[in-house]
Design an enzyme around this catalytic site. Structure first.
Site, PDB file in Angstrom:
ATOM      1  N   ARG A  48      -4.654  -4.534 -15.936  1.00 12.76           N
ATOM      2  CA  ARG A  48      -5.201  -4.869 -14.611  1.00 12.76           C
ATOM      3  C   ARG A  48      -4.217  -5.725 -13.822  1.00 12.76           C
ATOM      4  NH1 ARG A  48      -8.056  -9.147 -14.393  1.00 12.76           N
ATOM      5  NH2 ARG A  48      -9.227  -8.736 -16.295  1.00 12.76           N
ATOM      6  N   TYR A 101     -11.489   4.605  11.469  1.00  8.84           N
ATOM      7  CA  TYR A 101     -12.083   5.416  10.399  1.00  8.84           C
ATOM      8  C   TYR A 101     -13.465   4.835  10.060  1.00  8.84           C
ATOM      9  CZ  TYR A 101     -13.038   6.997   5.682  1.00  8.84           C
ATOM     10  OH  TYR A 101     -13.651   7.502   4.572  1.00  8.84           O
ATOM     11  N   ASP A 174      -3.275   0.463  10.222  1.00  9.50           N
ATOM     12  CA  ASP A 174      -3.588   1.524   9.267  1.00  9.50           C
ATOM     13  C   ASP A 174      -2.649   2.683   9.609  1.00  9.50           C
ATOM     14  OD1 ASP A 174      -4.582   3.760   7.946  1.00  9.50           O
ATOM     15  OD2 ASP A 174      -6.649   3.059   8.021  1.00  9.50           O
ATOM     16  N   LYS A 199      -3.853  10.390   1.253  1.00 14.64           N
ATOM     17  CA  LYS A 199      -3.544  11.355   2.309  1.00 14.64           C
ATOM     18  C   LYS A 199      -2.072  11.779   2.255  1.00 14.64           C
ATOM     19  CE  LYS A 199      -7.783  10.622   3.027  1.00 14.64           C
ATOM     20  NZ  LYS A 199      -8.260   9.336   3.402  1.00 14.64           N
TER      21      LYS A 199
END
Ligand code: PLP
Length: 381
Positions: A48, A101, A174, A199
């Site tokens: 982690r 978004y 973004d 994306k």
């Protein structure tokens, strides 16, 4: 500094020191043997916290966005959440685009709102509206998407950075739609870049992920702490796939942009079409700005239909190559009906998307085949 394509292939991609393997190995281990208590090898302790595959991706992302620090997360929204919780506190205010978004708005409004973060949504391409929204609140963060999803609005990154900085706030961009190949927000004055690497960066629709890239050391420490303490890290396999995808970003974006321009020009001539939203078209209100702050116009095209919701739905359900699916930025072309799909969570709010609008993610198939597919779908109206 070497050019973008060279960095994409070599940053964080040293051959494996043990074997010389040209592709750095995928480290699936969750933990690392210690040479005595606290005797960590190169700082590796637990998955982690750190993982060499994730480190490779983070170095690659930092090199491509021109940032000092990069953090890779399990999704774009996990990256956004870590950024906001790392840098803001209850009572702080975020100004964001009124066509951000839908998931970003849901996170800021519905999740972080409960923990005392306030927000105002404005038209980010309207400088006066942005200044007024910043002035009205205890604004600590301005959140900009350009091109925006799915309305394809273009906003001035340098001007937004100035407006944010004048108020002592940070500008977050973004950069998911443009990708670092087409747009470099940090060089234009932004403080932080976020991505849904799901994306264009991953590019193959096979790995969900997100990233935060920034320069400030103190801010990076806060984001790194949340990444470790909350734990929404990218898994090794996802990081490895994302690194592989990112190596071809430049050639993919050139082709996405060229084919999207062809598709946009064709759509513009169709009698059923009301409007084509693509910044590469000269009539787009953000065309000149996009030309100035982007290398090319990207692969996303939105289109509205004169026949309203029924026409949009019919076209969305009639294409064969364009797959009706959420997401974007992969090699395959995708068709999305935002009002019921990606942006369903903002239906009925000020961020609602017109019901006659479709969003196309133009993939890497042959442009003529894509147009033939759209032609047969429009022929069914
Ligand atoms: C512009 C933009 N930002 C952020 C996100 C959220 O990313 P993820 O789905 O990887 O959590 C998306 C997802 O569609 C997006 O399109």
């Amino acid at each position: 500094m070497t050019s973008f394509s060279t960095r994409a292939i070599h940053a964080g991609q040293e051959p494996d020191p043990t074997t010389g393997a040209v592709i750095p190995p995928l480290y699936q281990s969750t933990t690392y043997a210690q040479d005595g208590i606290g005797g960590l090898r190169n700082g590796y302790e637990y998955g982690r916290g750190t993982n060499p595959t994730r480190d490779s991706l983070q170095q690659q992302l930092a090199a491509l966005e021109g940032g000092k620090h990069a953090f890779s997360f399990s999704s774009g929204l996990a990256a956004e959440d870590a950024l906001i919780r790392g840098l803001l506190a209850p009572g702080d205010h975020i100004v964001l685009g009124n066509d951000a978004y839908g998931g970003t708005y849901r996170l800021i409004n519905k999740v972080l709102g409960k923990w005392g973060i306030t927000n105002t949504a404005v038209d980010m391409s309207d400088a006066a509206a942005l200044a007024a929204a910043i002035a009205a609140g205890n604004t600590k963060m301005v959140w900009l998407e350009t091109p925006s999803n799915p309305m394809m609005k273009i906003s001035d990154i340098a001007a937004a950075a100035q407006a944010a900085h004048d108020a002592g706030a940070l500008l977050v961009v973004d950069n998911t739609f443009a990708s670092p190949y087409l747009q470099q927000p940090l060089a234009l004055g932004a403080d932080v870049v976020v991505h849904s690497t799901t994306k264009y960066i991953g590019g193959h629709s096979d790995a969900v992920g997100g990233a935060v890239i920034l320069n400030d050391d103190a801010a990076a420490e806060e984001v790194g702490f949340i990444q470790f303490a909350v734990g929404a890290v990218s898994a090794p396999m996802e990081a490895w796939l994302t690194t592989r995808g990112l190596k071809t970003l430049a050639v993919r974006m050139d082709r996405h942009s060229a084919t999207a321009m062809t598709v946009a020009k064709w759509l513009r001539e169709q009698p059923a079409v009301e409007q084509v939203l693509y910044p590469g078209l000269e009539e787009h209100p953000g065309h000149d700005l996009a030309k100035a702050q982007m290398k090319d116009f990207g692969g996303m095209v939105s289109v509205s239909f004169k026949g309203g919701e029924a026409a949009a739905r019919k076209v969305a359900e009639s294409t064969r190559l364009f797959l009706l699916a959420e997401s974007l930025g992969g090699v395959e072309s995708l068709m999305n009906y935002p009002s019921e799909m990606t942006h369903a969570s903002v239906k009925g709010t000020e961020l609602a998307v017109p019901e006659n609008l479709l969003r196309l993610s133009v993939g890497l198939e042959d442009g003529e085949d894509l147009i033939a597919d759209l032609d047969q779908a429009l022929g069914q109206l």
